[in-house]
Design a protein around this motif. Structure first.
Motif, PDB file in Angstrom:
ATOM      1  N   ARG A 494       0.825  -1.211   0.000  1.00  0.00           N
ATOM      2  CA  ARG A 494       0.000   0.000   0.000  1.00  0.00           C
ATOM      3  C   ARG A 494       0.861   1.264   0.000  1.00  0.00           C
ATOM      4  O   ARG A 494       0.502   2.264  -0.644  1.00  0.00           O
ATOM      5  N   ALA A 497       2.143   1.567  -3.557  1.00  0.00           N
ATOM      6  CA  ALA A 497       1.050   1.921  -4.476  1.00  0.00           C
ATOM      7  C   ALA A 497       0.682   3.395  -4.357  1.00  0.00           C
ATOM      8  O   ALA A 497       0.227   4.022  -5.331  1.00  0.00           O
ATOM      9  N   PRO A 501       1.145   4.062  -8.330  1.00  0.00           N
ATOM     10  CA  PRO A 501      -0.047   3.214  -8.530  1.00  0.00           C
ATOM     11  C   PRO A 501      -0.048   2.490  -9.876  1.00  0.00           C
ATOM     12  O   PRO A 501      -0.712   1.460 -10.029  1.00  0.00           O
ATOM     13  N   PHE A 509      -5.126  -3.974  -7.241  1.00  0.00           N
ATOM     14  CA  PHE A 509      -5.492  -2.730  -6.567  1.00  0.00           C
ATOM     15  C   PHE A 509      -6.826  -2.881  -5.833  1.00  0.00           C
ATOM     16  O   PHE A 509      -6.970  -2.461  -4.682  1.00  0.00           O
ATOM     17  N   GLN A 514      -7.196  -1.110  -2.250  1.00  0.00           N
ATOM     18  CA  GLN A 514      -8.379  -0.262  -2.064  1.00  0.00           C
ATOM     19  C   GLN A 514      -9.186  -0.580  -0.800  1.00  0.00           C
ATOM     20  O   GLN A 514      -9.611   0.344  -0.093  1.00  0.00           O
TER      21      GLN A 514
END
Length: 532
Positions: A494, A497, A501, A509, A514
């Motif tokens: 995370r 990302a 990303p 993701f 998410q």
């Protein structure tokens, strides 16, 4: 382990090289000696005029055969103590199963063992105190009481009466165990006192070496013996040895014994009382001492700064010498000629980074990152997951400092951290598997912390760290189904990302980044591997 009231060594750091070899040899020798204690029960049964039991578990009955040599009270106490402790435990097991015939026969045998221990120790000991005499009397009385009450139980058929008698037997057994523990502790304390006095008064190298070796052997019997040694002045006597130039050749042995004693709180307190930390600092910073001596001093430092022992966190005297100790340990890591020396020095550094936050700043100023990362490519120094565990622990704790990121990139540290994410056990032993899990977890934690710096995050993405993190999250076998590794990898993924990303596929993701962390964790921890 024998039953003493109240009752890591570097428990979390498996030894390698010569030390591991010696431990293995000692284990084999110990097993061969213990074989003498394992014989058929026929001799004792005949002596007691009882029929030989036909039950299967009778074949494992413990009879002391051969015994310790004459004039060796310590070995007598340890061997008899082991046998009686085992008998007490097994009687308790048979009592829980209501196997009264076995309970009685084992109680008779227990009485024989206790009587033998008392008479044999009296024959070889120097003198007997009034307190010991009283406890010996109480012990034998309880043994006779246990034999008598278990014999009566054999004649009882009424379940209600038998149930009430069972409670009586259990209480008698418990009291007997307490008396045995008290007697054994008193006897061992006397023998430890004699050893400590001998070390303290000796000016002969061979006598001191032999006596220190005996003391070290006692520390291997567990924490209760270490407490007795510490309380009876063992730490004071050993540091006295380490402060005499005439005993320099005995420093490694004395320091190894000190490291073992300091696994208990009493040992650490005694070390602080005699300015032991200052003595350790003097040894570590004196290049005239052998590498083996400095390595054993590092082992003591690792023990007394262990984050797993709460009482070591109050070692106030350590802060006064911390800078020179850290400097000496970094130098020892850099110059280590073997994996064992590097392991001990790096373990001490790893523990110190938990002990005080200033240590991380000191390590940064000493270019410790370069020293540690260079060592990773030297198989002579870093060749096991246990050693890599120490290195990545230091890196993880140092990574909270902002200045650490540039040093990591400069020394190609991200590539090495990626390699640690792929740590695999060679032997498959539980200890090695656990070490590999710790390496993976701490590598992910280090990566997550360092990725606050965009340069580190971009370097990690370029080296495909995200792909490896995803693999660890989705494939339980890659992380040995470790939840700790999973959480660390999700956190690192995370963090990466958030900076890059574009390095993730949509499915990764949506499932790993998410959702809430707990939802991603539940998804991955319940995930079954696909073999398609």
């Amino acid at each position: 382990m024998m039953a003493l009231p109240g009752g890591r060594h570097l428990d979390s750091i498996p030894m390698s090289g010569q030390r591991l070899h010696l431990m293995q040899v000692d284990s084999v020798q110990r097993w061969m000696e213990d074989l003498k204690l394992m014989t058929e029960c026929e001799c004792m049964c005949v002596l007691q005029a009882k029929p030989i039991s036909l039950e299967e578990d009778a074949q494992g009955d413990l009879i002391l055969a051969g015994g310790p040599g004459p004039g060796d009270p310590l070995q007598l106490l340890l061997k008899r103590g082991w046998v009686i402790s085992t008998e007490l435990r097994r009687i308790g097991q048979k009592l829980a199963q209501d196997r009264w015939a076995r309970v009685h026969s084992m109680s008779v045998r227990l009485t024989c063992h206790a009587r033998s221990m008392v008479s044999e120790y009296s024959a070889v000991s120097r003198s007997s105190s009034q307190e010991m005499g009283q406890i010996e009397k109480l012990l034998m009385e309880k043994c006779s009481e246990l034999s008598a009450v278990t014999e009566r139980c054999l004649q009882v058929e009424n379940e209600h009466v038998l149930k009430s008698m069972k409670a009586c037997v259990s209480e008698t057994l418990s009291t007997l165990g307490q008396h045995f523990g008290q007697l054994l502790e008193l006897a061992l304390t006397r023998e430890v006192q004699a050893l400590v006095r001998k070390i303290d008064a000796s000016d002969n190298i061979y006598t001191t070496e032999s006596t220190t070796g005996n003391l070290f052997s006692l520390t291997q019997e567990g924490a209760p013996l270490c407490r007795i040694i510490a309380k009876e002045g063992g730490v004071v006597a050993l540091f006295k040895v380490c402060r005499q130039d005439s005993f320099r050749c005995l420093y490694p042995q004395a320091l190894r014994t000190l490291a073992s004693i300091c696994c208990v709180e009493e040992g650490v307190h005694q070390l602080e009382k005699v300015d032991g930390v200052l003595c350790l600092a003097d040894i570590l910073t004196d290049d005239s001492h052998s590498e083996a001596t400095r390595a054993e001093a590092a082992a003591v430092v690792a023990q007394v700064t262990s984050p797993h022992l709460p009482f070591t966190q109050h070692l106030s005297s350590f802060l006064e010498s911390m800078e020179e100790i850290v400097t000496a340990l970094v130098k020892l890591c850099q110059e280590a000629s073997s994996g064992e020396v590097f392991l001990l020095a790096s373990a001490a550094l790893a523990n110190i980074t938990f002990f005080d936050t200033m240590a991380c700043e000191m390590l940064l100023q000493l270019n410790a990152i370069r020293v540690l990362l260079e060592a990773c490519s030297d198989k002579q120094r870093v060749d096991t997951p246990y050693t890599r565990d120490q290195i990545v622990t230091i890196l993880a704790n140092m990574s909270v400092l902002e200045q650490c990121a540039s040093d990591i990139i400069q020394e190609n540290g991200v590539q090495l951290i990626l390699g640690m994410l792929s740590e695999k056990p060679r032997s498959g032993t539980p200890a090695e598997v656990a070490a590999c899990e710790r390496v993976q977890q701490k590598a992910a934690v280090t990566l997550a912390r360092l990725s606050r710096d965009p340069d580190v995050a971009r370097e990690a993405v370029r080296l495909s760290c995200m792909s490896r993190l995803i693999e660890l999250c989705r494939s339980p076998s890659e992380r040995n189904s470790s939840d700790a590794v999973l959480v660390a990898c999700l956190a690192a993924l995370r963090r990466l990302a958030g900076v890059c990303p574009e390095g993730l596929q949509d499915s990764d993701f949506q499932q790993l980044v998410q959702p809430r962390l707990v939802d991603s964790f539940l998804l991955c921890s319940n995930m079954e591997e696909s073999f398609v």
